[in-house]
Design a protein around this motif. Structure first.
Motif, PDB file in Angstrom:
ATOM      1  N   SER A 286      36.890 -14.734  -0.574  1.00 44.97           N
ATOM      2  CA  SER A 286      36.318 -14.323   0.704  1.00 44.97           C
ATOM      3  C   SER A 286      34.908 -14.871   0.828  1.00 44.97           C
ATOM      4  CB  SER A 286      36.292 -12.795   0.815  1.00 44.97           C
ATOM      5  OG  SER A 286      35.738 -12.389   2.043  1.00 44.97           O
ATOM      6  N   ASP A 287      34.573 -15.384   1.999  1.00 44.58           N
ATOM      7  CA  ASP A 287      33.230 -15.914   2.221  1.00 44.58           C
ATOM      8  C   ASP A 287      32.499 -15.149   3.316  1.00 44.58           C
ATOM      9  OD1 ASP A 287      34.545 -16.675   4.490  1.00 44.58           O
ATOM     10  OD2 ASP A 287      34.334 -18.835   4.184  1.00 44.58           O
ATOM     11  N   LYS A 288      32.923 -13.916   3.566  1.00 49.22           N
ATOM     12  CA  LYS A 288      32.344 -13.140   4.653  1.00 49.22           C
ATOM     13  C   LYS A 288      31.578 -11.949   4.098  1.00 49.22           C
ATOM     14  CE  LYS A 288      36.183 -14.363   7.704  1.00 49.22           C
ATOM     15  NZ  LYS A 288      36.921 -15.133   6.695  1.00 49.22           N
ATOM     16  N   GLU A 289      30.365 -11.720   4.592  1.00 46.04           N
ATOM     17  CA  GLU A 289      29.579 -10.557   4.199  1.00 46.04           C
ATOM     18  C   GLU A 289      29.884  -9.402   5.147  1.00 46.04           C
ATOM     19  OE1 GLU A 289      27.754 -10.239   1.503  1.00 46.04           O
ATOM     20  OE2 GLU A 289      28.339 -12.270   0.935  1.00 46.04           O
ATOM     21  N   VAL A 290      31.170  -9.155   5.302  1.00 41.56           N
ATOM     22  CA  VAL A 290      31.630  -8.069   6.170  1.00 41.56           C
ATOM     23  C   VAL A 290      32.668  -7.269   5.391  1.00 41.56           C
ATOM     24  CG1 VAL A 290      32.804  -7.471   8.319  1.00 41.56           C
ATOM     25  CG2 VAL A 290      31.238  -9.426   8.257  1.00 41.56           C
ATOM     26  N   ILE A 291      32.543  -5.950   5.421  1.00 40.08           N
ATOM     27  CA  ILE A 291      33.503  -5.075   4.755  1.00 40.08           C
ATOM     28  C   ILE A 291      34.369  -4.409   5.821  1.00 40.08           C
ATOM     29  CG2 ILE A 291      33.821  -3.138   3.167  1.00 40.08           C
ATOM     30  CD1 ILE A 291      32.407  -5.500   1.910  1.00 40.08           C
ATOM     31  N   TYR A 292      35.643  -4.285   5.538  1.00 43.38           N
ATOM     32  CA  TYR A 292      36.558  -3.586   6.440  1.00 43.38           C
ATOM     33  C   TYR A 292      37.031  -2.293   5.788  1.00 43.38           C
ATOM     34  CZ  TYR A 292      36.759  -7.836   9.245  1.00 43.38           C
ATOM     35  OH  TYR A 292      36.428  -8.917  10.034  1.00 43.38           O
ATOM     36  N   GLY A 293      37.195  -1.273   6.590  1.00 40.59           N
ATOM     37  CA  GLY A 293      37.726  -0.009   6.113  1.00 40.59           C
ATOM     38  C   GLY A 293      39.075   0.246   6.775  1.00 40.59           C
ATOM     39  N   LEU A 294      40.088   0.490   5.972  1.00 40.89           N
ATOM     40  CA  LEU A 294      41.415   0.786   6.500  1.00 40.89           C
ATOM     41  C   LEU A 294      41.745   2.247   6.208  1.00 40.89           C
ATOM     42  CD1 LEU A 294      44.008  -0.236   7.884  1.00 40.89           C
ATOM     43  CD2 LEU A 294      44.896  -0.779   5.591  1.00 40.89           C
ATOM     44  N   GLN A 295      41.764   3.046   7.266  1.00 34.96           N
ATOM     45  CA  GLN A 295      42.138   4.454   7.149  1.00 34.96           C
ATOM     46  C   GLN A 295      43.636   4.598   7.395  1.00 34.96           C
ATOM     47  OE1 GLN A 295      39.544   6.129  10.201  1.00 34.96           O
ATOM     48  NE2 GLN A 295      38.361   7.173   8.620  1.00 34.96           N
ATOM     49  N   THR A 296      44.303   5.313   6.504  1.00 34.50           N
ATOM     50  CA  THR A 296      45.711   5.636   6.685  1.00 34.50           C
ATOM     51  C   THR A 296      45.838   7.148   6.725  1.00 34.50           C
ATOM     52  OG1 THR A 296      46.382   3.645   5.475  1.00 34.50           O
ATOM     53  CG2 THR A 296      48.049   5.356   5.779  1.00 34.50           C
ATOM     54  N   HIS A 297      46.260   7.677   7.859  1.00 33.06           N
ATOM     55  CA  HIS A 297      46.372   9.117   8.051  1.00 33.06           C
ATOM     56  C   HIS A 297      47.820   9.506   8.318  1.00 33.06           C
ATOM     57  CE1 HIS A 297      41.912   9.403   9.545  1.00 33.06           C
ATOM     58  NE2 HIS A 297      42.014   9.180   8.250  1.00 33.06           N
ATOM     59  N   ASN A 298      48.311  10.478   7.623  1.00 26.98           N
ATOM     60  CA  ASN A 298      49.620  11.070   7.898  1.00 26.98           C
ATOM     61  C   ASN A 298      49.381  12.385   8.635  1.00 26.98           C
ATOM     62  OD1 ASN A 298      51.471   9.180   6.439  1.00 26.98           O
ATOM     63  ND2 ASN A 298      50.213   9.798   4.708  1.00 26.98           N
ATOM     64  N   PHE A 299      49.615  12.362   9.944  1.00 32.46           N
ATOM     65  CA  PHE A 299      49.331  13.555  10.738  1.00 32.46           C
ATOM     66  C   PHE A 299      50.562  14.454  10.830  1.00 32.46           C
ATOM     67  CE2 PHE A 299      50.245   9.949  13.576  1.00 32.46           C
ATOM     68  CZ  PHE A 299      51.362  10.408  14.257  1.00 32.46           C
ATOM     69  N   ARG A 300      50.328  15.704  11.117  1.00 28.07           N
ATOM     70  CA  ARG A 300      51.426  16.649  11.270  1.00 28.07           C
ATOM     71  C   ARG A 300      52.273  16.264  12.475  1.00 28.07           C
ATOM     72  NH1 ARG A 300      48.408  22.173  11.670  1.00 28.07           N
ATOM     73  NH2 ARG A 300      50.310  22.553  12.863  1.00 28.07           N
ATOM     74  N   ALA A 301      53.577  16.432  12.347  1.00 28.32           N
ATOM     75  CA  ALA A 301      54.499  15.994  13.403  1.00 28.32           C
ATOM     76  C   ALA A 301      54.215  16.673  14.738  1.00 28.32           C
ATOM     77  CB  ALA A 301      55.941  16.261  12.970  1.00 28.32           C
ATOM     78  N   ASP A 302      53.680  17.900  14.720  1.00 26.18           N
ATOM     79  CA  ASP A 302      53.412  18.639  15.955  1.00 26.18           C
ATOM     80  C   ASP A 302      51.976  18.477  16.436  1.00 26.18           C
ATOM     81  OD1 ASP A 302      52.167  20.029  13.952  1.00 26.18           O
ATOM     82  OD2 ASP A 302      52.916  22.009  14.531  1.00 26.18           O
ATOM     83  N   SER A 303      51.223  17.534  15.819  1.00 25.33           N
ATOM     84  CA  SER A 303      49.791  17.437  16.131  1.00 25.33           C
ATOM     85  C   SER A 303      49.342  16.040  16.538  1.00 25.33           C
ATOM     86  CB  SER A 303      48.972  17.890  14.917  1.00 25.33           C
ATOM     87  OG  SER A 303      49.304  19.203  14.534  1.00 25.33           O
ATOM     88  N   LYS A 304      50.264  15.202  16.985  1.00 23.34           N
ATOM     89  CA  LYS A 304      49.907  13.815  17.280  1.00 23.34           C
ATOM     90  C   LYS A 304      48.838  13.719  18.376  1.00 23.34           C
ATOM     91  CE  LYS A 304      51.854   9.333  18.617  1.00 23.34           C
ATOM     92  NZ  LYS A 304      53.089   8.562  18.915  1.00 23.34           N
ATOM     93  N   LYS A 305      49.029  14.406  19.484  1.00 24.85           N
ATOM     94  CA  LYS A 305      48.075  14.294  20.594  1.00 24.85           C
ATOM     95  C   LYS A 305      46.683  14.794  20.221  1.00 24.85           C
ATOM     96  CE  LYS A 305      51.293  14.239  24.491  1.00 24.85           C
ATOM     97  NZ  LYS A 305      51.706  14.916  25.766  1.00 24.85           N
ATOM     98  N   PRO A 306      46.554  16.014  19.673  1.00 19.36           N
ATOM     99  CA  PRO A 306      45.201  16.448  19.290  1.00 19.36           C
ATOM    100  C   PRO A 306      44.591  15.587  18.189  1.00 19.36           C
ATOM    101  CG  PRO A 306      46.852  18.037  18.557  1.00 19.36           C
ATOM    102  CD  PRO A 306      47.542  17.085  19.476  1.00 19.36           C
ATOM    103  N   TYR A 307      45.433  15.037  17.295  1.00 17.13           N
ATOM    104  CA  TYR A 307      44.914  14.164  16.249  1.00 17.13           C
ATOM    105  C   TYR A 307      44.309  12.901  16.861  1.00 17.13           C
ATOM    106  CZ  TYR A 307      44.948  10.352  12.926  1.00 17.13           C
ATOM    107  OH  TYR A 307      44.587   9.238  12.207  1.00 17.13           O
TER     108      TYR A 307
END
Length: 268
Positions: A49-70
């Motif tokens: 890699s030649d880039k001075e940039v860091i990426y953050g990858l968030q992986t969230h498992n939300f509750r099946a009944d909470s998609k909209k508020p999440y």
């Protein structure tokens, strides 16, 4: 005496035969299972890699009944980041929910311009800001699990371009055998040339913090049929099959997910 001599001679021949057979077997096995990794004084991150940039990858498992508020919680968090003048180096690149693969899951890709210095400043603001803390507490009630990785972009991957028209995205995630990252990069530096049809490459990363020896390739398609066509086109290109043959032995585990951009995702 003659019988003893005959016995010893026969035993010597058998031992030579076993030794020769063992040597041939070991040589054959070494070609299959042992891959030579050249020693280097450079870190993998500097070589790939030649880039001075860091990426953050968030992986969230939300509750099946909470998609909209999440999703509303994530949007509120994004709006709060935008309102903080000290966090102008933090930006959302893409936000998706998984359509095929792990259900009730969302992925968010953040870019930290300025590297770890920006990440440290961001974490300090979040820790001291009551509004951020309230959103984090609220999110904890809406999700089943969360995971964060810090990533670097492969230098040979095309620059990330934000898409404005509606698309689907595929993230192909690979867990590599330790010590094989450079070999993976060397092969994919050539292989990416077979996958540039219709601007399908979106982003390619390798992990720095979190689960290590992880690679993520993100592809962009108009729809599933376009995905099928572009992948079949790659297999018709001379050289693509060779790349696959070289890289498959480097993988311990792999899986793919089809993702749909959220309403507030910068890339569509």
């Amino acid at each position: 005496m003659a019988n003893n001599f005959h016995y010893l001679n026969k035993l010597t021949q058998n031992l030579r035969s076993i030794s020769t057979s063992s040597t041939k077997r070991d040589a054959w096995l070494s070609k299959i299972f042992v891959r030579k990794i050249e020693p280097t004084k450079e870190s993998h991150s500097r070589m790939l890699s030649d880039k001075e940039v860091i990426y953050g990858l968030q992986t969230h498992n939300f509750r099946a009944d909470s998609k909209k508020p999440y999703l509303q919680n994530i949007k509120n968090n994004l709006d709060l980041i935008k309102s903080q003048g000290s966090l102008n180096g933090v930006e959302l690149v893409g936000s998706w929910t998984v359509n095929v693969g792990d259900q009730d899951q969302a992925l968010h890709l953040w870019r930290f311009n300025g590297g770890y210095e920006t990440i440290d400043a961001y974490n300090q603001v979040v820790a001291e800001n009551e509004d951020f803390q309230k959103l984090i507490e609220e999110q904890g009630k809406l999700v089943r699990s969360r995971h964060l990785q810090y990533l670097l972009a492969f230098s040979y991957w095309p620059q990330i371009l934000i898409r404005n028209r509606k698309n689907i995205y595929e993230i192909r995630s690979y867990a590599l055998k330790p010590g094989t990252m450079i070999e993976w990069g060397n092969n994919w530096a050539r292989a990416i040339n077979f996958r540039k049809n219709n601007d399908e490459p979106f982003a390619g990363f390798f992990s720095q913090i979190g689960r290590l020896y992880n690679v993520h390739h993100i592809w962009c398609y108009e729809d599933l049929n376009a995905r099928k066509d572009t992948r079949e086109s790659a297999w018709r290109s001379p050289g693509w099959d060779e790349c696959v043959a070289y890289t498959v032995p480097l993988i311990r585990e792999m899986h793919c997910r089809i993702m749909i951009p959220t309403e507030f995702s910068p890339t569509k």
